[in-house]
Each structure stands twice: as C-alpha cells, then as structure tokens.
Design an enzyme around this catalytic site. Sequence first.
Site, PDB file in Angstrom:
ATOM      1  CB  ILE A 113      -0.879  -0.035   0.977  1.00 37.07           C
ATOM      2  CG1 ILE A 113      -1.794   1.323   1.038  1.00 37.07           C
ATOM      3  CG2 ILE A 113      -0.268  -0.179   2.475  1.00 37.07           C
ATOM      4  CD1 ILE A 113      -2.781   1.294   2.308  1.00 37.07           C
ATOM      5  CB  ILE A 144       4.723   1.096   3.834  1.00 40.62           C
ATOM      6  CG1 ILE A 144       4.175   0.365   5.224  1.00 40.62           C
ATOM      7  CG2 ILE A 144       4.712   2.531   3.560  1.00 40.62           C
ATOM      8  CD1 ILE A 144       2.756   0.472   5.265  1.00 40.62           C
ATOM      9  CE  LYS A 145       3.139  -0.179  -4.928  1.00 34.98           C
ATOM     10  NZ  LYS A 145       2.406   0.158  -6.087  1.00 34.98           N
ATOM     11  CB  ILE A 146       8.608   4.661   0.567  1.00 32.04           C
ATOM     12  CG1 ILE A 146       7.948   4.710   1.858  1.00 32.04           C
ATOM     13  CG2 ILE A 146       9.293   6.162   0.627  1.00 32.04           C
ATOM     14  CD1 ILE A 146       8.603   4.441   3.205  1.00 32.04           C
TER      15      ILE A 146
END
Length: 385
Positions: A113, A144-146
């Site tokens: 996400i 977690i998408k960064i």
Amino acid sequence: MTATANNPIFQIEQNYGQSIWMDNLSRSIIQSGELNQLIEERGIVGITSNPAIFEKAIVGNAIYDADIEAGIRAKKSVLEIYESLVFDDIRNACDIFKPVYESSNKLDGYVSIEVPPNIADDTQSTIEQARRYYEQIGRENVMIKIPGTKMGLPAVEQVISEGINVNVTLLFSVDSYVETAWSYIRGLEKRVAEGKDISNIASVASFFLSRIDINIDARIDAKLAEGMDRIEKKAKLEAVKGKVAIANAKIAYEKYKEIIQSDRWKALAEKGAKVQRLLWASTSTKNPNYSDVMYVDELIGPDTVNTLPPNTIEACADHCSPANRVEADVDQAHHLMESLKDPDIDINIDEVMEELLSDGIDKFVKPFESLMSSLEDKVQKLATV
C-alpha cells in the site's frame, strides 16, 4: 480460470526463483473468492495496490457504500473514510496471503500500500505516514510503498531501521536502483547497531519497464517521421525500439549481484537479512507489435519479483516461456544503452528517466486527488439519502 499443472507461472516460481505478484486489488476480488482462486490456480504469491487502482475500485462501485455511510454517521472526514475503506481491503488481503507468507518463510505473501502520493517531496511526512499505516493496518505481511525519490530514500532508510517492510517504487534509472539498495542496507545496519533483529524485514525495489519503452519509442518515432537521409541511421533507430527497458533492467540486476557480493551486505546476511529483491513493475505491453509477455519472459531470474496486471497474468499462464534470461546477453544490454549516445540516435537517457519519475509521481497524485474528489461527491449524495 482453470488449474493446470503446465501453468508457466508455477514453473517460473518453482524452477527459476522468481515470484509472481499481481498489480490489482479491489474489495470485489476479495469478497468473490477470486483472489483465493488466483493464488491457488495462477500461483500469485503477493499483491500491490496504488491510488490509481483504488480509484477504479471505489468510484462507481456500490460494494463500498455501506462502509461510506457508516463513515458519514461516525462524522469521519473524506480522507478518514478513504483510509478506512482501503485499510480494510489491505487487512483482508493480508489475511488471505498469510499462509503464503508463512509457507515462504516470509519471503512472499505481501500486500503493498502506498503512502499518500502528495507527500512524495516531504521526507518527515513520509516517515510518519509509513509508521501510521503500518501500525493501523496491523499486519506483519503489509509492505509500505515509498517513492524512490531524493526525499523518499531517507524515509526508506529510517522505516527499514524501525522494522517496517518497504516497497520502494518508481525506480527507472540504474543509479536510482543502486541508491535504493544502499538505503535498505543502511537501514538494516542502523537496526543492527541498535541490537535489533533484522531477519523478519522484507523489501523490494520496484523497477519500472514499459513506461521507458513507451517514452523512448515515441522519441524514435518522432525522429523517423522527420524522414531519414540515410538507411543506416534509420536502421540504428529501429534497432533500439522496444529494447531499452529490458536492457536497463538487466544492468540493474547485474548491479544487484555486485551489491550482494559486498562485505557490507555479507555482514548483514550473516545476521539473517533478506535480500532486497528487484521487482519488475509496469509490465503490461502497450505496443501490439511486441509480445504481450515480453516483460515477463525476458526478465526471469532468481531473487526477483514480477508484478503483473490481471490480463498479463492470464497471458503468462497461457504462453510464457520460462527460462533464466535476466543474466543473458548483459554485454548486449550495455552496448544498447551506450548506443543511445550515438549521434544518429541521440537520446538522453538521463532526461528520459527524470521525465518518467516526474510523470510517475503525477500518475499517482492525480488519481489520488480524483478519488478524494469523487469520494466527496459520493459522501454528499449518500449523506442526503
């Protein structure tokens, strides 16, 4: 969708060390049982989402209306309603993938996400949102998408040091991949220095493909349209079409192999660190003249992930040709990238990569803003019913 022992996806995963994830998530595929079916019959072992995917899933879909109405009654803001919808989908997908996560020794079974895309240029906000998403979703197999931008990479390093799984996204250039790999390593080193376990942390580096060829092919077509005074020049331009993304990815994988041979990496591996796998993203073929599975077939190899949209999953299950090709023809890949500097071709690859990164952030920000606006309209309509 029928199960088949000859499904190439299973062969890719079992024989060549590559995991196939899906780039698509919605409540309907969770509730209908389609996601379970994709895991069992198509061999999907992870899933990614982004604001564009959620916009398609939520807007105009009545499946979310009851929860939106509950959010209205609870006097939640539009953003809070959005997060409650999305976090529920992510949690449920994480639960579905939990058996994969456990049976793969925490290598696969992840659900990605994205942090809000409108904070891509703010390192501290990215760190805070990554922590909040991780805590509120409350699933160990969430990733977690960064974005792998100049401001995003310090956030990657920090949240890795805190034990949060990270999918570093929007990588186009080999240099940006290398910087990402060292951000991951520094994050793990920081965690080791604090005496903490690093064996349960996972990360992928999402390296984009088809968007590169779309951009470069358009530049080549523009040059060809000007008319060629020399057949040789035309041949050089034609030889580059549809080839740059795969060549670029093979060079990135070569860099990956070098990095995992470094002393710094080996010291972390001894403490149980998992490699940060290259994940091939943007893998649907847009040009009908090219194979619809070329971004799968050409980049199969160990310690990689390929994330496919549903139509490419079906195409691959039907006619992918499994073989370890990511390490084949690497010299040719270097030669092809060098050829872009030839005066007859004259394509500035750095300029292309900068343009793609800027466009990539835009492609996440615009659907996010559009989704917020559409959700606000929906909230107002449902509030007056």
